[in-house]
Structures are given as C-alpha cells and as structure tokens.
Design a protein around this motif. Structure first.
Motif, PDB file in Angstrom:
ATOM      1  N   MET B   1      20.857  35.879 -40.554  1.00 21.48           N
ATOM      2  CA  MET B   1      21.399  36.104 -39.220  1.00 21.48           C
ATOM      3  C   MET B   1      22.856  35.640 -39.147  1.00 21.48           C
ATOM      4  N   LEU B   2      23.086  34.413 -39.689  1.00 18.58           N
ATOM      5  CA  LEU B   2      24.434  33.865 -39.666  1.00 18.58           C
ATOM      6  C   LEU B   2      25.375  34.756 -40.474  1.00 18.58           C
ATOM      7  N   ARG B   3      24.847  35.247 -41.601  1.00 15.17           N
ATOM      8  CA  ARG B   3      25.687  36.102 -42.452  1.00 15.17           C
ATOM      9  C   ARG B   3      26.115  37.361 -41.726  1.00 15.17           C
ATOM     10  N   VAL B 216      19.762  34.520 -31.012  1.00 13.80           N
ATOM     11  CA  VAL B 216      20.824  33.771 -31.695  1.00 13.80           C
ATOM     12  C   VAL B 216      20.940  32.377 -31.088  1.00 13.80           C
ATOM     13  N   LYS B 217      21.029  31.366 -31.952  1.00 15.38           N
ATOM     14  CA  LYS B 217      21.142  30.001 -31.424  1.00 15.38           C
ATOM     15  C   LYS B 217      22.613  29.655 -31.179  1.00 15.38           C
ATOM     16  N   TYR B 219      24.446  27.180 -31.982  1.00 16.77           N
ATOM     17  CA  TYR B 219      25.228  26.707 -33.117  1.00 16.77           C
ATOM     18  C   TYR B 219      25.524  27.840 -34.088  1.00 16.77           C
ATOM     19  N   GLN B 220      24.612  28.827 -34.143  1.00 14.30           N
ATOM     20  CA  GLN B 220      24.859  29.958 -35.037  1.00 14.30           C
ATOM     21  C   GLN B 220      26.022  30.793 -34.523  1.00 14.30           C
ATOM     22  N   LEU B 223      29.185  28.734 -35.096  1.00 11.58           N
ATOM     23  CA  LEU B 223      29.500  28.608 -36.519  1.00 11.58           C
ATOM     24  C   LEU B 223      30.087  29.919 -37.048  1.00 11.58           C
ATOM     25  N   ALA B 224      29.568  31.032 -36.530  1.00 14.90           N
ATOM     26  CA  ALA B 224      30.069  32.337 -36.949  1.00 14.90           C
ATOM     27  C   ALA B 224      31.506  32.550 -36.471  1.00 14.90           C
TER      28      ALA B 224
END
Lengths: 247, 371
Positions: B1-3, B216-217, B219-220, B223-224
């Motif tokens: 997901m983050l990617r 989506v959280k 922090y995610q 961070l993205a």
C-alpha cells in the motif's frame, strides 16, 4: 432482510446549527437507497458520518456491522465512496488511478491487473488507459470514479450526487452501472437532485431541514402525497421547509 | 500500500514542471545570488573631506584613506555647512574634518585632533567607517612618529606585540561563510514549504477526503508524502554542493558523509514542520502564510545572517529550540572547520529529537475523521 445501515437518532451539530437532527432509518442489504433533499438539508453531512469522515454529535449508527463512533476504520475497508467533488487524481492516468486505489484496498497485483483490464473493457476505456484523468470529459470521469469506488467489491457504496452536471446519455449509462452493481449484491446509497433518478431507487428518503420527512418506495410515496411523480412529492415536502425559513 | 502511495507521489511530482524547476533552479540561483549580494563587508563608504590645514600631513591622511579601497572621496568641502549638507543629503556617510594648524600642533605639541562625523542611520556601516578610518589614521600617525623619534635600542616602554591569525576562513571570505548556511535554508524550503503545499493541495481539490474514506492509515499517507520530498531535498543538497564547488571552489573540509548524515535527519525534521503546517491549513494561501512565518522565525533566529552569540539571552534559548540554527552550525563547521560527527554529536541528537517530535505531532494531528 438484513440491515446494512442502522441509525438511531443520529445527530450532528456545528456550533448552534443542527445539520442532521436525530435521524433514524435502516438500509437493507442489496437495495438501491435514494437519499434525497434540497441543498443544505443535511444529506452530505449524514453521508459523511455514515462513511466515517465525520464524527457524530449524538445518536448511534452501525454500518456494515460496525459502530460509526468507534469502528470507523473497520467500516472504511468494506465501503466504497464517491464524493460530490471529483476525487480521483487528475494528474495521474486512468490506469495509475486504478492501480493506486486497488492497492490501497489491498488487491493483489495479478488480481488488480486482471480487474483493471475488465474495467477498462467495460468502460470502453482501453485506448484511454494512459490518458491523464484530468483530460477526460466529465461524464467519463464520473463513470471511472464509480468503477474505481467499486474496484474492491464493497458491500456498500455511497454516491454523493454522482450524476451532477452529466449529460442524459451518460446518466442513463451510469444508472445501468448502478443496477449492475446492485445486481451483484452491492447496496447502493445514492443522493441525487434528479427526480427521474429517484424513481429508479428501491426506496427513497427525503430529508428536510436535517430530518427525514418521508421514507418509502417511490410508488408508496406518490400515493401518500397524491402526486403524479417524485418531482411533485419532493416539491410538496421541500415547500414546507421554504415556508418555515420564511422565504 | 505504501509503495503504491509513494509511486503516486513521484508520478505527480514528475508531471509537475514547477516542482522540478524549483528543485533544480532554487539551489543554483540562491547559492549564486545570496552570498554575493548579502555581503556584510562594507566597501565604498562615501566621505567628504574638510581640510582647514592643507599641509603635507593632512594630505597624507586624505590620500591614504582614498587609497584604502574602503572610502570614496566624494566631496572636498570648503565650509562646515557644505560638509554638513552632504551628510544631511546622504551623499556622504562620513565627514573627515582636519582643523587648521593640524600639522604644526602635531609636530610641536605632540598632539593634534581630527574630527570624524558619521551618518549612523546604518549603524553597522557607521561603526565600520569609524573603525577603518581610525586604523588608517593611527597608521599614518605611527609613520609620522617614526620620522621624528629616534627609537632607543631598547624601548623604554614595554610593548606587547599582538600577532593575529584567522582560522578556518583565513581570507574572511564572506561567501564561504554564507554558502553553507544557504544550503541549510534550501533544505528547510523543500521540507516545510513544498511538502506543506503539496498536502494542502490535496485537501483543496478533495482527493484528501477520498483518501480519508479508504483504509489508508494516517502515518502511511504522511510517510508517502515525506519520502519523496526527503529524496528531493537530498538531490537539491547535492546540486547545491556541486554549485558550491564549481562556483566558489568551496568543498567541505570535513566529509560529505557527515553532511549527508545530518541533512537526512534535518530534512525529516523540516518535513515534520511542513506536515504540521499542513494540518493547520485549510488551503494553500494559509499554508503559504504559515510556512512563511515559520521560515522567517527559523531563518532569522538561525544564526545564518546574525551571530547567535550576540543575541540576547532569551533569543539564544529560542535559537536552541530551532532546528535550523543547529543545522546551519553543522554545515559551517563541517564545510569550513572540517568538524566530524563526534565534534557535532550534540547537534545530531538535537536534530533527531526535533525530527521525532515534529513528526509525532504531525501524525497525531492528522485526523482521518473530522471531530
């Protein structure tokens, strides 16, 4: 029938203003539920509470079996949402948007690739896969937006005025997509200002000044208000609000 | 997901020509222009000379001042009124008045006076003008004395000879002092401003709401946003260091590794500031105003333009709470003094602290659901 949304006295205030005033209603699994009301009647606010975007001020509600007050993140995994404002990324291509939202809902790569192909095929977007979404005409955007919201096969999808500003042909196609989704078992919760669209819904609620003024099938509502069509039903109900506001 | 989210950010960034331009042009333009223009060394001080004496010595003093490179003799006045008018109009910054009988008194009485009047509106310039002219006059004074006095073999008055040497920036190159600081400034800009505007833009166009209704959280999502701008910041720094070398011939006496190590942490702290700014702004105008305010505070209290040591106590404590001041010091120390990681350890841990603090505030402050 199984209830997918249950609300009991759901309320939202902004300061002294009560946008949603203790509404109680249920939505059943698999139905197309029309959520009508004049601008400012509180539809979007209610929808935001149900989809976990806004905390309720009072009352209670469960959506897909989860409490909106405490389990909003669990709700989000199970629902699709298409907001009033177009909210795909205009500076990403059609395919990039599909991949992004697919990955967010945890679709695996192979599954996602296959779904993307099916989706592009259905929308007849195969040639536009690498077009920036911002360059698409509005009607196309809305159809894409709906398909993306349905990508993870949610049990319940919220559509906030999905056909606003869209031409009649695209509107018809859009409703065919809604029927197809409902046919596959999804529950559709839709707001609209087009009264012909209200006729397509299984049941319709009409909000007036933050309250639900009427809720039934279009057929029963027309009988109840002795009206030839939904437009007349809506006008009769909305008129009470206008009279109260003193216009 | 983050990617997927990071990939999305990069696709968007590379489609936005203004970000690319900013990333490439900002370090180059800032580094070339600011150190050249923001030069505190005062040259070209305009003077008016009012010489009542017209003697060899008075002429010697005037000539020496004119030849020093600091002063431009703009006016030779013939009356005090004329000199005063020039000072009033701002055509000159300093009036040098040599009284009549100057030479005679100097030779006969061993003592003579010169009057200096400076326009002190610009205090730094006036101070320097006084300082420079004082030095020149005392130098001339020495030479005159040598003409007359026969020094005994052993000086009757013991003298302490001061020998000075300036370390780390021996030729007082102002550019070498400024350039490392500008690099620090650059990273704050990328970190706080660009990142904040990017996040707030999503709020403005409504895609943020769409993200908030997905699993989506917080922090995610943040961070993205952080990772791509972190990389852009490091690229900008690299371009900046290259410009420093190519244009000013300036390369760090310490190691590049130390610089990058600190920059990596400092960028995370700046990005945290950007995310905090974003969480308090509804639209890009607000974000611009907020980040501009933070930038001004951080930069003015960073020691970039004015030395922290000469600030009042309260301002010095504020500077300690300012990540930019730590990083400016790190950049200068590594570039000019060749400091290594161990010399600057305390700065490192301070920056780590800021990075953790700011990002924690940002994540805690990011609400997927409005209250």
């Amino acid at each position: 029938m199984k209830k997918i949304i249950e609300t009991q006295g759901l309320t939202r205030t902004f300061g002294a203003f009560t946008a949603v005033d203790a509404i109680s209603f249920d939505v059943y699994e698999g139905e197309i539920f029309g959520f009508l009301g004049a601008n400012g009647a509180g539809k979007t606010t209610a929808m935001k509470m149900l989809s976990g975007l806004l905390a309720p001020s009072g009352g209670s509600a469960t959506v897909v079996g989860f409490d909106v007050k405490t389990q909003s993140e669990d709700i989000k995994k199970q629902i699709g949402y298409m907001s009033q404002r177009f909210s795909l990324y205009e500076d990403l291509t059609v395919l990039e948007n599909i991949h992004l939202f697919g990955s967010i809902y945890g679709l695996k790569k192979a599954e996602l690739a296959q779904k993307a192909e099916v989706l592009l095929e259905q929308l007849e977007f195969t040639d536009q896969r690498n077009t920036l979404v911002g360059d698409l005409p509005l009607g196309w955007k809305q159809k894409l937006s709906f398909s993306v919201a349905m990508l993870h096969e949610p049990r319940l999808v919220f559509l906030d005025e999905p056909t606003g500003g869209v031409d009649p042909i695209t509107r018809r196609q859009f409703w065919e997509m809604i029927y197809a989704a409902a046919h596959k078992g999804a529950t559709v919760f839709v707001t609209t200002h087009y009264m012909d669209e209200a006729e397509y819904c299984d049941r319709v609620s009409i909000m007036v000044d933050g309250k639900i003024a009427a809720l039934d099938t279009p057929h029963n509502l027309k009988r109840q208000f002795n009206a030839p069509d939904m437009n007349d039903v809506f006008l009769q109900l909305a008129a009470t609000s206008v009279a109260r506001a003193g216009f | 997901m983050l990617r997927a989210l990071i990939k999305k950010e990069f696709s968007q960034i590379f489609r936005n020509p203004s970000i690319i331009r900013m990333m490439l042009a900002a370090p180059i333009i800032q580094l070339i222009i600011i150190p050249l223009a923001a030069d505190f060394e005062v040259k070209n001080i305009n003077i008016a000379v009012l010489d009542w004496d017209h003697s060899t010595y008075s002429e010697k003093i005037v000539n020496r001042m004119g030849a020093s490179g600091y002063f431009v003799i703009k006016e030779v006045a013939h009356s005090p009124e004329e000199a005063q008018a020039a000072l009033d109009h701002g055509t000159v910054d300093l009036v040098v008045e040599i009284p009549a009988r100057f030479e005679r008194e100097l030779v006969r009485e061993d003592e003579a006076k010169i009057f200096l009047r400076a326009d002190a509106v610009n205090g730094v310039k006036a101070g320097l003008a006084m300082n420079y002219s004082g030095q020149i006059i005392s130098q001339v004074n020495q030479e005159i004395r040598q003409d007359f006095v026969q020094f005994p073999r052993f000086s009757p008055v013991p003298t302490i000879d001061i020998s000075t040497r300036f370390w780390y920036n021996p030729d007082f190159n102002y550019r070498h002092y400024m350039a490392p600081g500008i690099l620090a400034l650059l990273l704050v800009m990328v970190g706080s401003m660009m990142c904040a505007l990017n996040i707030v833009r999503e709020r403005e166009i409504g895609t943020m709401e769409q993200m908030n209704v997905t699993p989506v959280k917080s922090y995610q999502f943040l961070l993205a946003k952080l990772i791509p701008f972190w990389i852009i910041g490091l690229v900008s720094l690299t371009i900046g260091l290259t410009v420093c070398y190519l244009v000013f011939g300036l390369y760090p006496l310490g190691s590049y590794l130390t610089i990058y190590l600190f920059a990596m942490v400092f960028l995370i702290a700046s990005l945290g500031i950007g995310q905090i700014v974003a969480s308090f702004s509804e639209n890009q105008q607000q974000a611009t105003l907020f980040s501009f305010f933070f930038m001004m505070m951080f930069v003015l209290l960073s020691g970039l333009y004015t030395s922290i040591e000469s600030m009042p106590d309260w301002a010095r404590y504020l500077a300690l709470a300012n990540p930019v001041s730590h990083f400016v010091d790190v950049m200068r120390s590594v570039m000019l003094k060749g400091s290594n990681f161990y010399d600057l350890q305390h700065r490192f841990w301070a920056l780590v602290g800021f990075a953790v603090l700011f990002n924690a505030i940002a994540v805690l402050n990011y609400r997927k659901r409005a209250g």
